[in-house]
Design a protein around this motif. Structure first.
Motif, PDB file in Angstrom:
ATOM      1  N   ASP A 194       0.720  -1.234  -0.172  1.00  0.00           N
ATOM      2  CA  ASP A 194      -0.367  -0.031  -0.249  1.00  0.00           C
ATOM      3  C   ASP A 194       0.967   1.356   0.489  1.00  0.00           C
ATOM      4  N   ARG A 195       1.823   1.619   0.745  1.00  0.00           N
ATOM      5  CA  ARG A 195       3.040   2.425   0.957  1.00  0.00           C
ATOM      6  C   ARG A 195       3.249   2.589  -0.221  1.00  0.00           C
ATOM      7  N   ARG A 196       4.168   1.399  -1.183  1.00  0.00           N
ATOM      8  CA  ARG A 196       4.232   2.222  -2.086  1.00  0.00           C
ATOM      9  C   ARG A 196       3.292   2.503  -3.278  1.00  0.00           C
ATOM     10  N   ILE A 197       2.336   2.300  -3.296  1.00  0.00           N
ATOM     11  CA  ILE A 197       0.935   2.705  -4.251  1.00  0.00           C
ATOM     12  C   ILE A 197       0.991   4.167  -3.858  1.00  0.00           C
ATOM     13  N   LEU A 198       0.535   4.399  -2.836  1.00  0.00           N
ATOM     14  CA  LEU A 198       1.092   5.670  -2.762  1.00  0.00           C
ATOM     15  C   LEU A 198       1.973   6.415  -3.049  1.00  0.00           C
ATOM     16  N   ASP A 199       3.274   5.927  -2.493  1.00  0.00           N
ATOM     17  CA  ASP A 199       4.293   6.326  -3.576  1.00  0.00           C
ATOM     18  C   ASP A 199       4.476   7.153  -5.184  1.00  0.00           C
ATOM     19  N   GLU A 200       3.678   5.486  -5.742  1.00  0.00           N
ATOM     20  CA  GLU A 200       4.068   6.426  -6.952  1.00  0.00           C
ATOM     21  C   GLU A 200       2.540   6.762  -7.019  1.00  0.00           C
ATOM     22  N   LEU A 201       1.616   6.836  -6.498  1.00  0.00           N
ATOM     23  CA  LEU A 201       0.382   8.072  -7.303  1.00  0.00           C
ATOM     24  C   LEU A 201       0.871   8.974  -6.829  1.00  0.00           C
ATOM     25  N   VAL A 202       1.630   9.444  -5.225  1.00  0.00           N
ATOM     26  CA  VAL A 202       2.224  10.827  -5.105  1.00  0.00           C
ATOM     27  C   VAL A 202       3.072  11.359  -6.435  1.00  0.00           C
ATOM     28  N   ARG A 203       4.352  10.314  -6.415  1.00  0.00           N
ATOM     29  CA  ARG A 203       4.666  10.648  -7.455  1.00  0.00           C
ATOM     30  C   ARG A 203       4.350  11.235  -8.694  1.00  0.00           C
ATOM     31  N   ASP A 204       3.823  10.601  -9.024  1.00  0.00           N
ATOM     32  CA  ASP A 204       2.713  10.345 -10.528  1.00  0.00           C
ATOM     33  C   ASP A 204       1.263  10.135 -10.797  1.00  0.00           C
ATOM     34  N   GLY A 205       0.111  11.521 -10.429  1.00  0.00           N
ATOM     35  CA  GLY A 205      -1.077  10.596  -9.975  1.00  0.00           C
ATOM     36  C   GLY A 205      -1.991   9.895 -10.948  1.00  0.00           C
ATOM     37  N   ARG A 206      -1.100  10.453 -12.954  1.00  0.00           N
ATOM     38  CA  ARG A 206      -1.922   9.892 -13.166  1.00  0.00           C
ATOM     39  C   ARG A 206      -1.148   8.652 -14.375  1.00  0.00           C
ATOM     40  N   THR A 207      -0.898   7.874 -12.995  1.00  0.00           N
ATOM     41  CA  THR A 207       0.356   6.294 -13.525  1.00  0.00           C
ATOM     42  C   THR A 207      -1.385   5.518 -14.185  1.00  0.00           C
ATOM     43  N   SER A 208      -0.721   4.900 -14.940  1.00  0.00           N
ATOM     44  CA  SER A 208      -2.435   3.764 -15.046  1.00  0.00           C
ATOM     45  C   SER A 208      -1.547   2.918 -14.306  1.00  0.00           C
ATOM     46  N   VAL A 209      -2.938   1.777 -13.576  1.00  0.00           N
ATOM     47  CA  VAL A 209      -2.839   0.618 -12.836  1.00  0.00           C
ATOM     48  C   VAL A 209      -1.830  -0.621 -13.226  1.00  0.00           C
ATOM     49  N   ARG A 210      -1.307  -0.609 -14.847  1.00  0.00           N
ATOM     50  CA  ARG A 210      -0.566  -1.334 -15.612  1.00  0.00           C
ATOM     51  C   ARG A 210       0.702  -1.306 -15.002  1.00  0.00           C
ATOM     52  N   THR A 211       1.372   0.021 -15.218  1.00  0.00           N
ATOM     53  CA  THR A 211       1.970   0.841 -14.523  1.00  0.00           C
ATOM     54  C   THR A 211       2.054   1.133 -13.662  1.00  0.00           C
ATOM     55  N   LEU A 212       1.454   0.942 -13.046  1.00  0.00           N
ATOM     56  CA  LEU A 212       1.418   1.065 -11.194  1.00  0.00           C
ATOM     57  C   LEU A 212       2.089  -0.487 -10.719  1.00  0.00           C
ATOM     58  N   ALA A 213       1.099  -1.746 -11.340  1.00  0.00           N
ATOM     59  CA  ALA A 213       1.608  -3.048 -11.193  1.00  0.00           C
ATOM     60  C   ALA A 213       3.170  -3.376 -11.510  1.00  0.00           C
ATOM     61  N   GLU A 214       3.376  -2.430 -12.655  1.00  0.00           N
ATOM     62  CA  GLU A 214       4.929  -3.153 -13.645  1.00  0.00           C
ATOM     63  C   GLU A 214       5.563  -2.367 -12.048  1.00  0.00           C
ATOM     64  N   ARG A 215       5.309  -1.592 -11.492  1.00  0.00           N
ATOM     65  CA  ARG A 215       6.402  -0.541 -10.843  1.00  0.00           C
ATOM     66  C   ARG A 215       6.488  -1.374  -9.232  1.00  0.00           C
ATOM     67  N   ILE A 216       5.871  -1.699  -8.835  1.00  0.00           N
ATOM     68  CA  ILE A 216       5.718  -1.875  -7.696  1.00  0.00           C
ATOM     69  C   ILE A 216       5.792  -3.736  -7.578  1.00  0.00           C
ATOM     70  N   HIS A 217       6.087  -4.871  -9.095  1.00  0.00           N
ATOM     71  CA  HIS A 217       5.548  -6.043  -9.195  1.00  0.00           C
ATOM     72  C   HIS A 217       4.538  -6.541  -7.985  1.00  0.00           C
ATOM     73  N   ILE A 218       3.606  -6.435  -8.627  1.00  0.00           N
ATOM     74  CA  ILE A 218       2.220  -7.257  -7.943  1.00  0.00           C
ATOM     75  C   ILE A 218       1.176  -6.951  -9.864  1.00  0.00           C
ATOM     76  N   SER A 219       0.041  -8.130  -9.858  1.00  0.00           N
ATOM     77  CA  SER A 219      -0.473  -8.332 -10.599  1.00  0.00           C
ATOM     78  C   SER A 219      -1.231  -6.984 -10.577  1.00  0.00           C
ATOM     79  N   ARG A 220      -2.130  -6.510 -12.232  1.00  0.00           N
ATOM     80  CA  ARG A 220      -2.494  -5.649 -12.199  1.00  0.00           C
ATOM     81  C   ARG A 220      -4.357  -5.279 -11.867  1.00  0.00           C
ATOM     82  N   THR A 221      -4.129  -6.732 -11.233  1.00  0.00           N
ATOM     83  CA  THR A 221      -5.654  -7.170 -10.309  1.00  0.00           C
ATOM     84  C   THR A 221      -5.598  -6.743  -9.105  1.00  0.00           C
TER      85      THR A 221
END
Length: 168
Positions: free
Chosen positions: A26-53
């Motif tokens: 969760d904290r890594r998700i928040l870090d990424e979204l604060v850095r770039d709120g326009r990040t797609s779920v796909r990119t978010l999942a790739e950056r933190i190494h979890i599934s898109r679902t």
């Protein structure tokens, strides 16, 4: 990613209950979204190494729990024509916070206001085009609000965000 509004978007903490604790993902998700709120779920999942679902479900839960309160653009005040910034401390009559805050919320150029405990009762961040507009906000609008007893203004010369902020 949907953004909920209305009563269903109210954080559970507002109802007197705390949200579940955030884990490392969760904290890594928040870090990424604060850095770039326009990040797609796909990119978010790739950056933190979890599934898109998993990423989608977690973002939806963070929205539903009121941890994420929305997505917005960060605007540079000077570049957008608001070259003068100041913090304005207000001393108000006892028990007038609700009325004063409702009036402050309507004052153009007030970006943020907070109720304080200490020497002053309220602290407002004002971003105005120039010193003349700042003067009008403080002397005309803020000091004219019923319940405001006095103000004290500090001009901002330079600003920066802390690099050790939990969401920087």
């Amino acid at each position: 990613m949907s953004q909920k509004t209305g009563p269903e978007a109210t954080p559970t903490a507002a109802a007197g209950r705390s949200s579940r604790p955030l884990d490392e993902v969760d904290r890594r998700i928040l870090d990424e979204l604060v850095r770039d709120g326009r990040t797609s779920v796909r990119t978010l999942a790739e950056r933190i190494h979890i599934s898109r679902t998993n990423a989608y479900a977690r973002v939806e839960r963070l929205l539903r729990d009121g941890v994420i309160t929305g997505f917005r653009a960060q605007v540079a005040p000077e570049a957008s024509g608001l070259g003068t910034s100041a913090y304005v401390a207000l001393t108000i009559e006892q028990n007038t916070w609700r009325e004063v805050s409702a009036e402050l919320a309507q004052v153009r150029y007030i970006e943020h206001a907070a109720l304080l405990g200490g020497d002053h009762d309220v602290l407002a961040l004002v971003r105005a085009p120039d010193n003349a507009a700042l003067r009008d906000v403080v002397l005309g609008r803020i000091q004219g609000i019923p319940g405001v007893l006095s103000t004290r203004t500090w001009l901002v010369f330079e600003e920066f965000d802390g690099v050790t902020s939990p969401w920087a």
